[in-house]
Design a protein around this motif. Structure first.
Motif, PDB file in Angstrom:
ATOM      1  N   PHE A  90       0.856  -1.187   0.000  1.00  0.00           N
ATOM      2  CA  PHE A  90       0.000   0.000   0.000  1.00  0.00           C
ATOM      3  C   PHE A  90       0.892   1.238   0.000  1.00  0.00           C
ATOM      4  CE2 PHE A  90      -2.807   3.007   2.451  1.00  0.00           C
ATOM      5  CZ  PHE A  90      -3.763   3.154   1.472  1.00  0.00           C
ATOM      6  N   ALA A  91       0.622   2.173  -0.872  1.00  0.00           N
ATOM      7  CA  ALA A  91       1.460   3.361  -1.054  1.00  0.00           C
ATOM      8  C   ALA A  91       1.164   4.415   0.013  1.00  0.00           C
ATOM      9  CB  ALA A  91       1.285   3.925  -2.450  1.00  0.00           C
ATOM     10  N   ALA A  92       1.609   4.136   1.232  1.00  0.00           N
ATOM     11  CA  ALA A  92       1.458   5.073   2.348  1.00  0.00           C
ATOM     12  C   ALA A  92       2.473   4.705   3.423  1.00  0.00           C
ATOM     13  CB  ALA A  92       0.040   5.016   2.913  1.00  0.00           C
ATOM     14  N   VAL A  93       2.803   5.698   4.240  1.00  0.00           N
ATOM     15  CA  VAL A  93       3.685   5.479   5.384  1.00  0.00           C
ATOM     16  C   VAL A  93       3.008   6.027   6.636  1.00  0.00           C
ATOM     17  CG1 VAL A  93       5.823   5.522   4.021  1.00  0.00           C
ATOM     18  CG2 VAL A  93       4.944   7.657   5.020  1.00  0.00           C
ATOM     19  N   LEU A  94       3.534   5.641   7.763  1.00  0.00           N
ATOM     20  CA  LEU A  94       3.033   6.104   9.050  1.00  0.00           C
ATOM     21  C   LEU A  94       4.039   7.053   9.677  1.00  0.00           C
ATOM     22  CD1 LEU A  94       1.767   2.642  10.314  1.00  0.00           C
ATOM     23  CD2 LEU A  94       0.382   4.523   9.443  1.00  0.00           C
ATOM     24  N   ILE A  95       3.525   8.002  10.451  1.00  0.00           N
ATOM     25  CA  ILE A  95       4.383   8.993  11.105  1.00  0.00           C
ATOM     26  C   ILE A  95       4.016   9.040  12.585  1.00  0.00           C
ATOM     27  CG2 ILE A  95       5.106  11.413  11.173  1.00  0.00           C
ATOM     28  CD1 ILE A  95       3.883  11.630   8.286  1.00  0.00           C
ATOM     29  N   GLN A  96       5.010   8.852  13.431  1.00  0.00           N
ATOM     30  CA  GLN A  96       4.807   8.985  14.878  1.00  0.00           C
ATOM     31  C   GLN A  96       4.958  10.466  15.221  1.00  0.00           C
ATOM     32  OE1 GLN A  96       7.691   7.016  17.361  1.00  0.00           O
ATOM     33  NE2 GLN A  96       6.348   7.055  19.146  1.00  0.00           N
ATOM     34  N   LEU A  97       3.848  11.113  15.530  1.00  0.00           N
ATOM     35  CA  LEU A  97       3.882  12.561  15.748  1.00  0.00           C
ATOM     36  C   LEU A  97       4.754  12.950  16.934  1.00  0.00           C
ATOM     37  CD1 LEU A  97       0.216  13.644  14.953  1.00  0.00           C
ATOM     38  CD2 LEU A  97       2.231  13.677  13.470  1.00  0.00           C
ATOM     39  N   GLU A  98       4.831  12.115  17.962  1.00  0.00           N
ATOM     40  CA  GLU A  98       5.633  12.446  19.150  1.00  0.00           C
ATOM     41  C   GLU A  98       7.116  12.589  18.850  1.00  0.00           C
ATOM     42  OE1 GLU A  98       4.951   9.492  22.169  1.00  0.00           O
ATOM     43  OE2 GLU A  98       3.056  10.404  22.766  1.00  0.00           O
ATOM     44  N   THR A  99       7.584  12.010  17.746  1.00  0.00           N
ATOM     45  CA  THR A  99       9.020  12.033  17.469  1.00  0.00           C
ATOM     46  C   THR A  99       9.410  12.725  16.167  1.00  0.00           C
ATOM     47  OG1 THR A  99       8.946   9.835  16.461  1.00  0.00           O
ATOM     48  CG2 THR A  99       9.395   9.922  18.818  1.00  0.00           C
ATOM     49  N   VAL A 100       8.452  13.051  15.317  1.00  0.00           N
ATOM     50  CA  VAL A 100       8.789  13.684  14.045  1.00  0.00           C
ATOM     51  C   VAL A 100       9.013  15.183  14.246  1.00  0.00           C
ATOM     52  CG1 VAL A 100       6.427  14.235  13.274  1.00  0.00           C
ATOM     53  CG2 VAL A 100       8.193  13.711  11.580  1.00  0.00           C
ATOM     54  N   GLY A 101       9.947  15.718  13.494  1.00  0.00           N
ATOM     55  CA  GLY A 101      10.151  17.165  13.497  1.00  0.00           C
ATOM     56  C   GLY A 101       9.101  17.841  12.634  1.00  0.00           C
ATOM     57  N   ARG A 102       8.815  19.091  12.947  1.00  0.00           N
ATOM     58  CA  ARG A 102       7.771  19.814  12.209  1.00  0.00           C
ATOM     59  C   ARG A 102       8.130  19.999  10.735  1.00  0.00           C
ATOM     60  NH1 ARG A 102       7.537  22.029  17.381  1.00  0.00           N
ATOM     61  NH2 ARG A 102       5.479  21.817  18.333  1.00  0.00           N
ATOM     62  N   LYS A 103       9.398  20.233  10.435  1.00  0.00           N
ATOM     63  CA  LYS A 103       9.818  20.419   9.039  1.00  0.00           C
ATOM     64  C   LYS A 103       9.608  19.128   8.242  1.00  0.00           C
ATOM     65  CE  LYS A 103      13.697  21.666   6.103  1.00  0.00           C
ATOM     66  NZ  LYS A 103      15.117  21.934   6.002  1.00  0.00           N
ATOM     67  N   GLU A 104      10.012  18.004   8.825  1.00  0.00           N
ATOM     68  CA  GLU A 104       9.827  16.725   8.137  1.00  0.00           C
ATOM     69  C   GLU A 104       8.334  16.421   7.974  1.00  0.00           C
ATOM     70  OE1 GLU A 104      11.579  12.195   8.277  1.00  0.00           O
ATOM     71  OE2 GLU A 104      11.287  13.213  10.202  1.00  0.00           O
ATOM     72  N   LEU A 105       7.551  16.683   9.004  1.00  0.00           N
ATOM     73  CA  LEU A 105       6.112  16.462   8.936  1.00  0.00           C
ATOM     74  C   LEU A 105       5.502  17.278   7.803  1.00  0.00           C
ATOM     75  CD1 LEU A 105       3.474  15.276  10.133  1.00  0.00           C
ATOM     76  CD2 LEU A 105       3.390  17.306  11.613  1.00  0.00           C
ATOM     77  N   ARG A 106       5.877  18.537   7.725  1.00  0.00           N
ATOM     78  CA  ARG A 106       5.353  19.425   6.677  1.00  0.00           C
ATOM     79  C   ARG A 106       5.666  18.867   5.287  1.00  0.00           C
ATOM     80  NH1 ARG A 106       3.561  24.358   6.209  1.00  0.00           N
ATOM     81  NH2 ARG A 106       3.965  25.553   4.334  1.00  0.00           N
ATOM     82  N   GLU A 107       6.909  18.450   5.073  1.00  0.00           N
ATOM     83  CA  GLU A 107       7.310  17.895   3.780  1.00  0.00           C
ATOM     84  C   GLU A 107       6.502  16.639   3.443  1.00  0.00           C
ATOM     85  OE1 GLU A 107      11.522  17.308   4.108  1.00  0.00           O
ATOM     86  OE2 GLU A 107      11.929  19.474   4.108  1.00  0.00           O
ATOM     87  N   LEU A 108       6.311  15.773   4.418  1.00  0.00           N
ATOM     88  CA  LEU A 108       5.575  14.529   4.185  1.00  0.00           C
ATOM     89  C   LEU A 108       4.105  14.798   3.861  1.00  0.00           C
ATOM     90  CD1 LEU A 108       7.206  12.486   7.047  1.00  0.00           C
ATOM     91  CD2 LEU A 108       7.351  11.899   4.611  1.00  0.00           C
ATOM     92  N   ILE A 109       3.502  15.741   4.556  1.00  0.00           N
ATOM     93  CA  ILE A 109       2.090  16.063   4.295  1.00  0.00           C
ATOM     94  C   ILE A 109       1.927  16.713   2.924  1.00  0.00           C
ATOM     95  CG2 ILE A 109       0.164  17.537   4.988  1.00  0.00           C
ATOM     96  CD1 ILE A 109       0.978  16.972   7.923  1.00  0.00           C
TER      97      ILE A 109
END
Length: 128
Positions: A90-109
């Protein structure tokens, strides 16, 4: 560390996004395509971890373009980005919000939105 509010702020900046619900969890769409959704672990997911403790806190799932991109994202991202057997093929990944940086989160979204947005809308967004 990122929060659900950070997710909502990033998504609010993207054009033509609607918020809905799938399986009782918040889901964000561009057109009719889901690109991000809250993805808590099911009992079966937790059981697959066996003696290992599963990632804690809120988990966000985001789409990627295809399975090759998924492998590239997993290889090039922090440990906050992962997958589980339920997402095999399945073409998706999971992100643990407690450990991801905001910049990386923004890029992934944003990349998830771009993967699902109609081409003309994505091109207009990129042209800025």
């Amino acid at each position: 560390m990122a929060t659900v509010k950070d997710v909502e702020k990033i998504i609010a900046e993207l054009p033509e996004v609607t918020t809905g619900e799938r399986h009782g969890h918040p889901t964000w769409f561009v057109g009719k395509q889901a690109f991000a959704w809250d993805r808590p672990f099911s009992k079966a997911d937790v059981k697959r971890y066996g003696d290992e403790t599963p990632p804690s806190g809120p988990i966000l799932a985001v789409s990627v373009g295809d399975l090759a991109e998924k492998e590239a994202v997993l290889a090039g991202s922090s440990a906050a980005v992962f997958t589980i057997p339920h997402f095999d093929g399945f073409a998706a990944v999971l992100i643990q919000l407690e450990t991801v940086g905001r910049k990386e989160l923004r890029e992934l979204i944003i990349d998830a939105w771009l993967a699902k947005a109609p081409k003309a809308l994505a091109d207009a967004y990129l042209a800025g």
